[in-house]
Design a protein around this motif. Sequence first.
Motif, PDB file in Angstrom:
ATOM      1  N   VAL A  78      -5.402  16.946   3.480  1.00 19.07           N
ATOM      2  CA  VAL A  78      -6.630  16.114   4.823  1.00 19.07           C
ATOM      3  C   VAL A  78      -6.046  14.986   5.489  1.00 19.07           C
ATOM      4  CG1 VAL A  78      -9.092  14.827   4.815  1.00 19.07           C
ATOM      5  CG2 VAL A  78      -8.302  16.935   3.544  1.00 19.07           C
ATOM      6  N   THR A  79      -5.911  15.139   6.399  1.00 19.66           N
ATOM      7  CA  THR A  79      -5.363  14.000   7.348  1.00 19.66           C
ATOM      8  C   THR A  79      -5.565  13.802   8.379  1.00 19.66           C
ATOM      9  OG1 THR A  79      -3.227  12.739   7.630  1.00 19.66           O
ATOM     10  CG2 THR A  79      -3.417  15.454   7.927  1.00 19.66           C
ATOM     11  N   HIS A  80      -5.024  13.167   9.399  1.00 19.18           N
ATOM     12  CA  HIS A  80      -5.589  12.097  10.823  1.00 19.18           C
ATOM     13  C   HIS A  80      -4.440  12.310  11.757  1.00 19.18           C
ATOM     14  CE1 HIS A  80      -9.978  12.204  10.117  1.00 19.18           C
ATOM     15  NE2 HIS A  80      -9.897  11.021   9.358  1.00 19.18           N
ATOM     16  N   GLU A  81      -2.795  12.573  10.397  1.00 22.95           N
ATOM     17  CA  GLU A  81      -1.542  12.288  11.742  1.00 22.95           C
ATOM     18  C   GLU A  81      -1.657  13.778  11.994  1.00 22.95           C
ATOM     19  OE1 GLU A  81       0.192   9.366  11.494  1.00 22.95           O
ATOM     20  OE2 GLU A  81      -1.225   8.179  10.285  1.00 22.95           O
ATOM     21  N   MET A  82      -2.154  13.272  13.038  1.00 21.66           N
ATOM     22  CA  MET A  82      -1.107  14.956  13.616  1.00 21.66           C
ATOM     23  C   MET A  82      -0.223  15.249  13.543  1.00 21.66           C
ATOM     24  SD  MET A  82      -4.552  16.111  14.425  1.00 21.66           S
ATOM     25  CE  MET A  82      -5.700  14.580  13.718  1.00 21.66           C
TER      26      MET A  82
ATOM     27  N   GLY B 220       0.813  -1.106  -0.622  1.00 17.26           N
ATOM     28  CA  GLY B 220      -0.135   0.111   0.404  1.00 17.26           C
ATOM     29  C   GLY B 220       0.711   1.369  -0.397  1.00 17.26           C
ATOM     30  N   GLY B 221       1.914   1.604   0.735  1.00 19.79           N
ATOM     31  CA  GLY B 221       2.641   2.116   0.851  1.00 19.79           C
ATOM     32  C   GLY B 221       3.654   2.657  -0.228  1.00 19.79           C
TER      33      GLY B 221
ATOM     34  N   LEU C  42      -3.221   2.780   4.934  1.00 10.80           N
ATOM     35  CA  LEU C  42      -2.545   2.017   4.764  1.00 10.80           C
ATOM     36  C   LEU C  42      -1.889   1.386   6.278  1.00 10.80           C
ATOM     37  CD1 LEU C  42      -0.053   4.389   3.669  1.00 10.80           C
ATOM     38  CD2 LEU C  42      -0.508   2.888   2.681  1.00 10.80           C
ATOM     39  N   ASP C  43      -0.760   0.378   6.541  1.00 10.46           N
ATOM     40  CA  ASP C  43      -1.251  -0.255   8.042  1.00 10.46           C
ATOM     41  C   ASP C  43      -0.011   0.907   8.223  1.00 10.46           C
ATOM     42  OD1 ASP C  43      -2.242  -2.773   7.096  1.00 10.46           O
ATOM     43  OD2 ASP C  43      -0.757  -3.850   5.717  1.00 10.46           O
ATOM     44  N   PRO C  44      -0.459   0.600  10.020  1.00  9.27           N
ATOM     45  CA  PRO C  44       1.003   1.439  10.123  1.00  9.27           C
ATOM     46  C   PRO C  44       2.054   1.947   9.872  1.00  9.27           C
ATOM     47  CG  PRO C  44      -0.657   0.607  11.769  1.00  9.27           C
ATOM     48  CD  PRO C  44      -1.093  -0.401  10.672  1.00  9.27           C
ATOM     49  N   GLU C  45       3.176   0.699   9.880  1.00 14.25           N
ATOM     50  CA  GLU C  45       4.390   0.536   9.552  1.00 14.25           C
ATOM     51  C   GLU C  45       4.782   1.184   7.952  1.00 14.25           C
ATOM     52  OE1 GLU C  45       2.769  -2.048   9.460  1.00 14.25           O
ATOM     53  OE2 GLU C  45       3.014  -3.470   7.847  1.00 14.25           O
ATOM     54  N   LEU C  46       3.571   1.671   7.497  1.00 15.08           N
ATOM     55  CA  LEU C  46       3.641   2.343   5.699  1.00 15.08           C
ATOM     56  C   LEU C  46       3.764   3.559   5.915  1.00 15.08           C
ATOM     57  CD1 LEU C  46       2.273  -0.762   3.859  1.00 15.08           C
ATOM     58  CD2 LEU C  46       4.218  -0.974   4.507  1.00 15.08           C
ATOM     59  N   VAL C  47       2.543   4.547   7.259  1.00 14.82           N
ATOM     60  CA  VAL C  47       2.401   5.510   6.732  1.00 14.82           C
ATOM     61  C   VAL C  47       3.943   6.416   6.644  1.00 14.82           C
ATOM     62  CG1 VAL C  47       1.586   7.424   8.105  1.00 14.82           C
ATOM     63  CG2 VAL C  47       0.468   5.427   8.014  1.00 14.82           C
ATOM     64  N   GLY C  48       4.858   5.853   7.397  1.00 13.44           N
ATOM     65  CA  GLY C  48       5.966   6.634   7.153  1.00 13.44           C
ATOM     66  C   GLY C  48       6.578   6.852   6.347  1.00 13.44           C
ATOM     67  N   ASP C  49       6.912   5.756   5.558  1.00 16.90           N
ATOM     68  CA  ASP C  49       7.089   6.166   3.761  1.00 16.90           C
ATOM     69  C   ASP C  49       6.613   7.660   3.328  1.00 16.90           C
ATOM     70  OD1 ASP C  49       9.463   4.458   4.458  1.00 16.90           O
ATOM     71  OD2 ASP C  49       8.011   2.858   3.583  1.00 16.90           O
ATOM     72  N   VAL C  50       5.385   7.062   3.198  1.00  9.06           N
ATOM     73  CA  VAL C  50       4.568   8.410   2.115  1.00  9.06           C
ATOM     74  C   VAL C  50       4.742   9.336   2.710  1.00  9.06           C
ATOM     75  CG1 VAL C  50       1.781   8.800   1.834  1.00  9.06           C
ATOM     76  CG2 VAL C  50       2.659   6.314   1.794  1.00  9.06           C
ATOM     77  N   LEU C  51       4.732   9.490   4.505  1.00  8.32           N
ATOM     78  CA  LEU C  51       4.484  10.837   5.326  1.00  8.32           C
ATOM     79  C   LEU C  51       5.970  11.446   4.447  1.00  8.32           C
ATOM     80  CD1 LEU C  51       2.774  10.691   8.830  1.00  8.32           C
ATOM     81  CD2 LEU C  51       1.340  11.526   6.649  1.00  8.32           C
TER      82      LEU C  51
END
Lengths: 252, 220
Positions: A204-208, A151-152, A179-188
């Motif tokens: 638009v995001t929920h990543e505070m 997904g990432g 995305l699965d939590p461990e894949l979020v970082g790469d995209v961010l």
Amino acid sequence: MSIIKTENICKSFGSVEVLKNVSLTVEPGEVVVIIGPSGAGKSTFLRSLNRLEKSTSGKIWIDDKLIEDRVNGHNQVHMHQKERAAILLEMGMVFQRFNLFPHKTALQNVMLAPMTVKGVPEKEARAKAVKLLEQVGLGDKLDAYPAKLSGGQQQRVAIARALAMEPKIMLFDEPTSALDPELVGDVLAVMKKLAEDGMTMLVVTHEMGFAREVADRVVFMYDGVVLEEGTPKEIFTAPKHDRTRQFLQSVL
Amino acid sequence: MMDAINKIIGWMPALIQSTGTTLALSVLSVAAALIFSVFLALGKISRNAVLSSICRAYIFFFRGTPLLMQLFFIYYTLPQLIPALNIQSRFFAAWLAFTLNVAAYLAEIIRAAIESIDKGQMEASRALGLTRGQAMRLVVIPQAYRRMIPPICNEFVMVLKDTSLVSIIALTDLTYQTKIIASNKASALVYIPAMIIYLVITGVFTFIFNRLEKRLSIYE
């Protein structure tokens, strides 16, 4: 001189009002993050900017050009379709569910629009696509079909695909929510790099964490209304509204 | 037993010859119907209300009346209404009736396949600046191909068997030839090789369609 400006955008689905007089301005180079609970109208607002949703009323300027002035759902601005299309090309969009073209490889996904819409020669489009995919860390996945990517990785291809049209503004619609939590970082990380390079972004995001770290301005939407906006510091440390405070308590 | 086998072998040339008619009629009408049905399907889902209604009415009519009657209509009724439309060739009349009928069914298959593609594909295409037409042609329809293959295969097998209806306008297809032999030779044994021939043809085409489906699935 704003790059996006909206005035009193309203949108109803039947009798349900999802946007109520949303007015927002984004300056060139600015990163604006929209936060808020589900159903607040964040995505609908984003999608109304590039006409994936047609607002019921309100005005939209892109790059200081009025492209929409809707009354009862009818656009009062009459401009040639090609002219409007050219203005809309200034916005690239990244979706929650990636929406990559599954029958095309990563490289072909990125090359398709420049070749089809802008008539870029294949060789040039390919060189550009390779460069963009390398930038998002997928130089070794050029010929992979989306189904073979995580997904990432898919979302990073989607970012490269949008960038290939050389937009002035990037719209991100909950890019990490699927995305699965461990894949979020790469995209961010890719998004952060983009922000550092000066791209104008509306996210638009929920990543505070991302909002706090990368945003120039944070907008809090609730029930179709922009309840407050300010710097990340103002919003996260001293929210003015009870609703904002409650929301932040629930997500942080 | 040997006697039966010898009889059947003796009938084979005539049966195989008539199989040519059955095959030609099925393949040519499905091929023509495929082309026609793409326009019908796109017409039905188009935003143009007039075009959409015309396509809808066409599909409604050809799916809502028996194929047998459509065949009669083209071969017997039309010439009676308008003498200029007298079709001499039985094969052509049968081909026309089957093409018009099958196109209505194929149009629904194609429409359903196109509409089954995730809306996000059109949205992503539009957000990238593609026109609706470009998005259909380059993104949506190529993905719909694979989903169309099993129902189209199904439809083809149905058509192959439905062509036996043409015996009513005295076109010598496999079924008609089988009936002729059965009554001339007063032997119902001829139905055995005839059914085997139908089975072989449907088997071969099912195999071809399966291969095609696999080949189009490489990206999944």
